[in-house]
Design an enzyme around this catalytic site. Structure first.
Site, mmCIF file in Angstrom:
data_model
loop_
_atom_site.group_PDB
_atom_site.id
_atom_site.type_symbol
_atom_site.label_atom_id
_atom_site.label_comp_id
_atom_site.label_asym_id
_atom_site.label_seq_id
_atom_site.Cartn_x
_atom_site.Cartn_y
_atom_site.Cartn_z
ATOM 1 N N ASP A 98 0.620 -6.613 -35.871
ATOM 2 C CA ASP A 98 0.916 -7.926 -36.451
ATOM 3 C C ASP A 98 -0.405 -8.671 -36.634
ATOM 4 O O ASP A 98 -1.259 -8.672 -35.742
ATOM 5 C CB ASP A 98 1.846 -8.695 -35.504
ATOM 6 C CG ASP A 98 2.426 -9.934 -36.145
ATOM 7 O OD1 ASP A 98 3.665 -10.007 -36.284
ATOM 8 O OD2 ASP A 98 1.647 -10.857 -36.489
ATOM 9 N N ASN A 117 13.788 -10.957 -35.902
ATOM 10 C CA ASN A 117 14.107 -12.289 -36.404
ATOM 11 C C ASN A 117 14.942 -12.130 -37.672
ATOM 12 O O ASN A 117 14.625 -11.300 -38.526
ATOM 13 C CB ASN A 117 12.828 -13.071 -36.704
ATOM 14 C CG ASN A 117 12.035 -13.378 -35.452
ATOM 15 O OD1 ASN A 117 12.604 -13.618 -34.388
ATOM 16 N ND2 ASN A 117 10.721 -13.359 -35.563
ATOM 17 N N GLN A 142 12.774 -15.731 -39.657
ATOM 18 C CA GLN A 142 12.276 -14.559 -40.373
ATOM 19 C C GLN A 142 11.470 -15.031 -41.568
ATOM 20 O O GLN A 142 11.987 -15.760 -42.427
ATOM 21 C CB GLN A 142 13.441 -13.677 -40.841
ATOM 22 C CG GLN A 142 12.969 -12.432 -41.585
ATOM 23 C CD GLN A 142 14.110 -11.504 -41.984
ATOM 24 O OE1 GLN A 142 15.279 -11.763 -41.699
ATOM 25 N NE2 GLN A 142 13.771 -10.408 -42.644
ATOM 26 N N SER A 143 10.212 -14.639 -41.624
ATOM 27 C CA SER A 143 9.333 -15.118 -42.694
ATOM 28 C C SER A 143 9.043 -14.050 -43.744
ATOM 29 O O SER A 143 8.539 -14.368 -44.819
ATOM 30 C CB SER A 143 8.019 -15.647 -42.110
ATOM 31 O OG SER A 143 7.313 -14.605 -41.473
ATOM 32 N N HIS A 198 11.858 -5.901 -39.903
ATOM 33 C CA HIS A 198 10.746 -5.493 -39.038
ATOM 34 C C HIS A 198 11.112 -5.783 -37.590
ATOM 35 O O HIS A 198 11.609 -6.856 -37.267
ATOM 36 C CB HIS A 198 9.434 -6.184 -39.416
ATOM 37 C CG HIS A 198 9.536 -7.665 -39.592
ATOM 38 N ND1 HIS A 198 10.078 -8.229 -40.737
ATOM 39 C CD2 HIS A 198 9.181 -8.694 -38.801
ATOM 40 C CE1 HIS A 198 10.036 -9.552 -40.633
ATOM 41 N NE2 HIS A 198 9.510 -9.866 -39.457
ATOM 42 N N HIS A 209 9.624 -6.526 -33.994
ATOM 43 C CA HIS A 209 8.410 -6.900 -33.255
ATOM 44 C C HIS A 209 8.451 -6.180 -31.908
ATOM 45 O O HIS A 209 9.453 -6.290 -31.183
ATOM 46 C CB HIS A 209 8.383 -8.394 -32.949
ATOM 47 C CG HIS A 209 8.270 -9.300 -34.136
ATOM 48 N ND1 HIS A 209 7.086 -9.929 -34.482
ATOM 49 C CD2 HIS A 209 9.182 -9.712 -35.049
ATOM 50 C CE1 HIS A 209 7.288 -10.695 -35.550
ATOM 51 N NE2 HIS A 209 8.555 -10.584 -35.917
#
Ligand code: DGP
Length: 113
Positions: free
Chosen positions: A30, A86, A93-94, A99, A101
């Protein structure tokens, strides 16, 4: 589906510190690490979010989850870690590409915000 930075990382158009790659998954660091170990794991077959796993091929979903477990155990299996997905706005969630983490390498706090 709209293109995202993770699509670009899968296509090797955008550089990333790749930790593991095989036919099914890609794991990379990340770029805004929140712990000494902070790795993202994505399936090469794109899904938008964890919610998409209500449907789909259970075997492919299983290979993704198994890949996450293998990477997490390799990176932080000794003292433990956290896996986070997320989802959506409330989940913050961006990036619209599923994905996981993997967070570890230190004592993590609980509860999250
Ligand atoms: P989330 O909030 O769950 O969507 O987290 C997205 C994560 O992705 C965030 O921790 C930062 C990371 N990230 C965003 N863009 C890039 C990128 O271009 N490269 C890498 N390596 N990570 C990224």
């Amino acid at each position: 589906m709209a293109d995202s930075v993770f699509d670009q990382i899968v296509r090797k158009e955008l550089p990333a510190a790749i930790i593991h790659e095989d036919d099914d998954i890609l794991a990379f660091e990340d770029n805004n690490a929140q712990a000494p170990v902070h790795v993202l794991v994505i399936p090469k077959e794109k899904r938008l979010s964890f919610a998409d796993f209500q449907r789909g091929d259970p075997a492919a979903i299983g290979r993704y989850i198994q890949g996450i477990a293998r990477v997490a155990q390799r990176l932080a299996g000794g003292d433990g870690y956290r896996i986070v997905f997320n989802v959506g706005q409330h989940g913050q969630q961006s990036v619209d590409y599923i994905h996981a983490h993997i967070l570890g390498g230190k004592q993590l706090g609980w509860p999250p915000g």
